[in-house]
Design an enzyme around this catalytic site. Structure first.
Site, PDB file in Angstrom:
ATOM      1  N   HIS A 122       0.835  -1.190   0.000  1.00  0.00           N
ATOM      2  CA  HIS A 122       0.000   0.000   0.000  1.00  0.00           C
ATOM      3  C   HIS A 122       0.878   1.251   0.000  1.00  0.00           C
ATOM      4  CE1 HIS A 122      -3.978  -1.835   0.615  1.00  0.00           C
ATOM      5  NE2 HIS A 122      -3.311  -2.781   1.249  1.00  0.00           N
ATOM      6  N   THR A 174      12.323 -11.388   2.889  1.00  0.00           N
ATOM      7  CA  THR A 174      12.366 -10.026   2.366  1.00  0.00           C
ATOM      8  C   THR A 174      13.332  -9.861   1.202  1.00  0.00           C
ATOM      9  OG1 THR A 174      14.082  -9.365   3.949  1.00  0.00           O
ATOM     10  CG2 THR A 174      11.776  -9.080   4.628  1.00  0.00           C
ATOM     11  N   LYS A 175      14.164 -10.882   0.953  1.00  0.00           N
ATOM     12  CA  LYS A 175      15.132 -10.831  -0.139  1.00  0.00           C
ATOM     13  C   LYS A 175      15.118 -12.159  -0.894  1.00  0.00           C
ATOM     14  CE  LYS A 175      18.286  -7.606   2.167  1.00  0.00           C
ATOM     15  NZ  LYS A 175      19.670  -7.392   2.655  1.00  0.00           N
ATOM     16  N   ARG A 189      17.383 -15.662   6.363  1.00  0.00           N
ATOM     17  CA  ARG A 189      18.757 -15.718   5.859  1.00  0.00           C
ATOM     18  C   ARG A 189      19.092 -17.161   5.500  1.00  0.00           C
ATOM     19  NH1 ARG A 189      22.458 -17.376   9.818  1.00  0.00           N
ATOM     20  NH2 ARG A 189      21.497 -17.708  11.872  1.00  0.00           N
ATOM     21  N   LYS A 192      21.998 -22.895   4.830  1.00  0.00           N
ATOM     22  CA  LYS A 192      22.584 -24.039   4.142  1.00  0.00           C
ATOM     23  C   LYS A 192      22.350 -23.919   2.643  1.00  0.00           C
ATOM     24  CE  LYS A 192      22.160 -27.741   7.615  1.00  0.00           C
ATOM     25  NZ  LYS A 192      21.580 -29.093   7.862  1.00  0.00           N
TER      26      LYS A 192
END
Length: 212
Positions: A122, A174-175, A189, A192
């Site tokens: 938004h 988020t990535k 994150r 492995k």
């Protein structure tokens, strides 16, 4: 000028057509749209199942595809109002998932319970208006083939999760996640990656991800 062009150019006609398809301030299309319009615009492969308690907020102006032998479980919500939702073959969308396009999910993917994949954000920059009145921006979420995503995970707009990945339950992605990775946490994150040379899943430091 065709009828579609007239709709796009006229705010009045566009507003009226939208009202005919969706009740005001609602996301779910009208019953006649679900019964008589969507089946001609959307693709459902052989053996695909949408369980009875799934909420299908899908409209004819964006794509919805469900591949062969794929399943969307009860209490999930699928919304293609601002972007296409494409789900591959032999993929299972688990109980209580929320998928808001634009989202593309590959073949043989497994989503556990209560996962959110939302390809929209938004807009909020104008403090003189409420956020809901400022529109949205979109970026495609892509989940590649043979990936498994654990329960209660959130995947934000614009993220690509590679093939044959494992995303631990409760993660916030988020990535982008490279192929053949295990990712955990908030923000997620990589901990492995599969090493094709050794044939093993190896723990990996944050700054030493294997090239994909």
């Amino acid at each position: 000028m065709g009828f579609k062009d007239k709709i796009k150019d006229s705010k009045t006609i566009k507003k009226w057509v939208h009202w005919m398809l969706v009740p005001k301030n609602q996301a779910r299309p009208r019953l006649w749209v679900r019964w008589f319009v969507n089946p001609f615009y959307h693709k459902k492969g052989k053996g695909a199942t949408i369980c009875r308690r799934t909420r299908m907020d899908v409209l004819p102006w964006n794509t919805f595809e469900l591949g062969s032998n794929s399943t969307i479980e009860d209490f999930s919500t699928i919304n293609n109002g601002v972007g296409a939702v494409k789900i591959g073959n032999r993929t299972r969308i688990g109980l209580g998932n929320t998928i808001i396009g634009p989202v593309t999910i590959g073949n043989d993917v497994r989503l556990a319970q209560n996962i959110v994949l939302s390809g929209l954000n938004h807009n909020y920059e104008d403090v003189t208006q409420p956020i809901h009145a400022q529109g949205v921006s979109t970026a495609v979420i892509t989940v590649k083939e043979a990936t498994w995503i654990g329960a209660n995970t959130v995947v934000v707009a614009g993220v690509t999760i590679g093939k044959h990945c494992i995303i631990a339950g409760g993660s916030v992605v988020t990535k982008d996640i490279p192929d053949y990775s295990v990712a955990v946490g908030n923000p997620a994150r990589v901990v492995k990656q599969y090493n094709h040379e050794t044939g093993e899943w190896e723990k990996i430091a944050k700054k030493k991800l294997l090239a994909v």
